[in-house]
Design an enzyme around this catalytic site. Structure first.
Site, PDB file in Angstrom:
ATOM      1  N   GLU A 180     116.653  66.785 122.201  1.00  0.00           N
ATOM      2  CA  GLU A 180     115.355  67.248 122.710  1.00  0.00           C
ATOM      3  C   GLU A 180     114.644  68.159 121.718  1.00  0.00           C
ATOM      4  OE1 GLU A 180     115.896  68.886 126.657  1.00  0.00           O
ATOM      5  OE2 GLU A 180     115.874  66.875 127.495  1.00  0.00           O
ATOM      6  N   GLU A 249     118.844  60.646 129.812  1.00  0.00           N
ATOM      7  CA  GLU A 249     119.278  61.582 130.859  1.00  0.00           C
ATOM      8  C   GLU A 249     118.474  61.336 132.129  1.00  0.00           C
ATOM      9  OE1 GLU A 249     119.405  65.772 129.842  1.00  0.00           O
ATOM     10  OE2 GLU A 249     120.202  65.325 127.838  1.00  0.00           O
TER      11      GLU A 249
HETATM   12  C1  GAL Z   1     118.322  68.609 129.197  1.00  0.00           C
HETATM   13  C2  GAL Z   1     119.320  68.784 128.058  1.00  0.00           C
HETATM   14  C3  GAL Z   1     120.746  68.724 128.590  1.00  0.00           C
HETATM   15  C4  GAL Z   1     120.885  69.644 129.772  1.00  0.00           C
HETATM   16  C5  GAL Z   1     119.845  69.290 130.825  1.00  0.00           C
HETATM   17  C6  GAL Z   1     119.887  70.185 132.030  1.00  0.00           C
HETATM   18  O1  GAL Z   1     117.067  68.975 128.829  1.00  0.00           O
HETATM   19  O2  GAL Z   1     119.145  67.776 127.098  1.00  0.00           O
HETATM   20  O3  GAL Z   1     121.642  69.075 127.585  1.00  0.00           O
HETATM   21  O4  GAL Z   1     120.723  70.943 129.343  1.00  0.00           O
HETATM   22  O5  GAL Z   1     118.586  69.436 130.287  1.00  0.00           O
HETATM   23  O6  GAL Z   1     121.088  70.084 132.664  1.00  0.00           O
END
Ligand code: GAL
Length: 726
Positions: A180, A249
């Site tokens: 990110e 994600e």
């Molecule tokens: C995303 C990040 C993950 C984790 C998630 C929240 O933005 O890439 O590593 O932090 O948020 O759980």
């Protein structure tokens, strides 16, 4: 002449090798494995957040749940605890974890980072990295880039030597560099852009034979694929028309912080999000998290991230299946797989079925047709006609028709039965509680030194302990008016975080607590001083190092002042530049109190002989036998305050029973593009139960040690069994 033949032979051999072995590429529609476009369902399971004994079962459950891929970050700080010293043992045995995935016939997405965020201590960076001269994290900075390249190479070489890449016949089909970086990079301007391009080139140069991704990085240069993270990703497109649409994600729930509510994401909304992404042409979905697990030891970041990282994931913290979430998603995956031939062959044809209703139809020439009928109206069912047939669509749902005719699945209609996961009392009793009160008089144990003024905490502790003592003395003249009934003086202490306990002449005088959003603590209270010399001892407690935010390596922790006394005859007395004595860590830590081989000089007291409530900063220990059965276990810590717990010398994590004081507004479908999580648990401890892995126990005589900061009552601590109740 001879060498020509050898060369030819080598070329043919290499070609044969490439054909024999697998390859991973991509095109505009999908990741292509061995020449075949694939719709891939993936789930994040972080190896460090469970035990090796749990891995096989977790992976099997993931496979049974319809997953093709396991995604994990690589956690630099556990693998390289000091420069050049590597650890890939036990919970950190990355190759063993990947081989477990391979054995199950699944693929791996390896997110090397090495910045990982992940609510993990320091975002995965080792703390020593901060002290490399001239370093600046995640930007165009030579010392940083050298270290990052070193670790990335180390991991890639480790993977290559274990034949882990798909190009070598292994399970890894994708790798991630950075995490990110998009918005951070923009804030860093030209240096950000240079660094990002450097990171991309560095990664590609490592020749893994499988594609690299950068999540949330719109500028990812070719051949790196930029990917989406979020609650929904159907509005996302990659930055080039020849790259596939990947969702790295898909948040299955959310993490928790001490003092905050617990989050749940209803599976209907998650399934809706996934179906909506697939109907748009997305071809890879990774649930973050599929199994969240536990932040054992001092591995959680934030600060203030809880020890549980349950995440409301389809497999719960303890490795049990969470229904109906797991089962409903499994059904979704089965149906998506039925549509796979159509999905990878053509782009969808979109038709309007109503003002908030659409059909996405994948109709290849030589393969069966698949259709997705969507109703974006959050409140009302919709009656639509598709291919001359009537369909009733639930609010906020997608119906999937793998043959363009019959509805095989609707995201809002959950057929899977719910199960309750509960904590049941076990037969195991804690016996012979004993107590040892942390010595408040700074002793010569451990590292103790004196300096003028206030020092930043992590500079002193290097994060070897959460605790740092700041101690000074103050002389009070007998002429002070408060000694003759006047108003008591006030002590002001300003700390940059995260928790502060104040002791005056060995007595606890008060505490202050920060939170994830407000790390700073201000303590301003009347204190009792006496004529002559007084000792002011401040115990500053770190609750995990930050894992996110611009240049978070520069954020400060500990008592940085001002520290001052108010209300003396002279008015204010500033102590910020006094002589302060420092001791990193607790006396109990220096004496290795957590281990059964602890120094025999520790004077434990039988609890049966103690009549008073234990004071703050007390160590407790007890023994217990492993409960019967094979259910996962947890400690019920409701009667305790705050501290850390160890079982047989291994830390099960920080505990804190502080109540969730968030706004538990419940959950409601509030229209489009609102991440739908529900907040629950307000008015109760954010985390009451703490996972004790079965594999850490012997059948009898297990040693439990607690360090309690606030004076909790250990006699009520018990072992419970995580159980599925129909
Ligand atoms: C995303 C990040 C993950 C984790 C998630 C929240 O933005 O890439 O590593 O932090 O948020 O759980």
């Amino acid at each position: 002449m001879k060498s020509k033949w050898v060369l030819l032979f080598l070329m043919i051999f290499q070609l044969g090798f490439q054909i024999m072995h697998c390859s991973v590429t991509y095109d505009n529609k999908a990741i292509v494995i061995n020449g075949e476009r694939r719709i891939l369902i993936s789930g994040s399971i972080h190896y460090t957040r469970s035990t090796p004994e749990m891995w096989e079962d977790l992976v099997k459950k993931a496979k049974d749940g319809g997953l093709d891929v396991i995604d994990t970050y690589v956690f630099w700080n556990v693998h390289e605890p000091s420069p050049g010293n590597y650890n890939f043992e036990g919970r950190y045995d990355l190759v063993r974890f990947l081989k477990t995935v391979q054995k199950a016939g699944m693929y791996v997405h390896l997110r090397i980072g090495p910045y990982v965020c992940a609510e993990w201590n320091f975002g995965g960076f080792p703390v020593w990295l901060k002290y490399v001269p001239g370093i600046s994290f995640r930007t165009d900075n030579e010392p940083f880039k050298r270290a990052m390249k070193g670790f990335t190479e180390k991991i890639v070489n480790l993977m290559k030597s274990a034949k882990m890449f798909e190009s070598q016949g292994g399970p890894i089909i994708l790798s991630q560099v950075e995490n990110e970086y998009g918005s951070v990079g923009k804030a860093y301007g030209g240096d950000g852009l240079n660094y990002m391009k450097w990171a991309a080139n560095m990664a590609v140069g490592l020749g893994t034979g499988v594609p690299w991704v950068m999540c949330k990085e719109d500028d990812a240069p070719d051949p790196i694929i930029n990917t989406c993270n979020g609650f929904y990703c159907d509005e996302f497109s990659p930055n080039k028309p020849y790259k596939p649409t990947l969702w790295t994600e898909a948040w299955s729930g959310w993490f928790t912080e001490f003092g905050g509510p617990v989050y749940e994401r209803p599976v209907q909304d998650l399934a809706f999000g996934v179906a909506r992404f697939i109907q748009k042409g997305g071809s890879f979905v990774n649930y973050y998290m599929y199994h969240g697990g536990t932040n054992f030891g001092r591995s959680s970041g934030g600060p203030f991230i809880t020890t549980t990282y349950d995440y409301d994931a389809p497999i719960d913290e303890y490795g049990l299946i969470r229904q109906p979430k797991y089962g409903h998603l499994k059904e979704l995956h089965t149906v998506i797989k039925q549509c796979e031939p159509a999905l990878v062959s053509v782009d969808p044809v979109i038709t309007t079925l109503g003002s908030l209703q659409q059909a996405h139809v994948f109709s290849p020439d030589s393969r069966p047709c698949a259709a997705f009928l969507s109703n974006y109206d959050p409140n009302n069912i919709a009656k639509v006609t598709f291919n001359n047939k009537h369909y009733t669509l639930s609010p906020w749902s997608i119906s999937i028709l793998p043959d363009c005719n019959n509805v095989a699945f609707n995201t809002a209609q959950v057929g899977v039965e719910s199960t309750q996961l509960e904590m049941l009392v076990s037969d195991s009793k804690m016996f012979s509680w004993e107590t040892f009160t942390e010595d408040l008089t700074v002793s010569d144990e451990g590292s103790m030194f004196t300096a003028t003024g206030l020092l930043e905490q992590i500079n002193v502790t290097r994060d070897t302990s959460d605790y740092l003592w700041y101690t000074t003395s103050v002389d009070i003249d007998s002429s002070e008016s408060f000694l003759r009934g006047g108003e008591l003086p006030k002590l002001l202490v300003q700390s940059s975080g995260h928790v502060l306990h104040v002791f005056i002449n060995g007595e606890h005088s008060g505490s202050g607590f920060g939170s994830r959003k407000h790390r700073k603590v201000t303590y301003k209270e009347n204190i009792n001083l006496r004529a002559g010399s007084n000792k002011i001892a401040l115990l500053s407690v770190a609750m995990g190092l930050p894992n996110i935010g611009g240049h978070y390596e520069e954020w400060e922790t500990g008592v940085l002042g001002p520290v001052a006394l108010y209300g003396l005859n002279q008015g204010k007395r500033d102590l910020s530049w006094a002589n302060w004595t420092y001791q990193a860590g607790l006396k109990g830590e220096a004496m290795n109190i957590i281990s059964s081989n602890a120094r025999s000089s520790i004077k434990w007291m039988q609890d049966s002989l103690i009549t008073q409530k234990p004071p703050p900063l007390t160590w407790h220990k007890a023994y217990f036998n492993a409960p019967d059965g094979d259910e996962p276990l947890a400690l019920d810590m409701k009667s305790m305050g705050k501290g850390e717990a160890w079982v047989n010398g291994q830390s099960i994590g920080r505990y804190w029973t502080t109540f969730a004081n968030g706004d538990c507004q419940g959950c409601h479908y509030a229209g489009t593009y609102r991440p739908l999580t529900c907040q629950i648990g307000c008015g109760q401890p954010t985390q009451r139960w703490y996972h004790v892995p079965r594999s850490w126990l012997k059948s009898t005589n297990n040693l439990l040690v607690l360090f309690e900061e606030l004076g909790g009552d250990p006699s009520m601590v018990s072992l419970v069994k995580r159980s599925m109740v129909q």
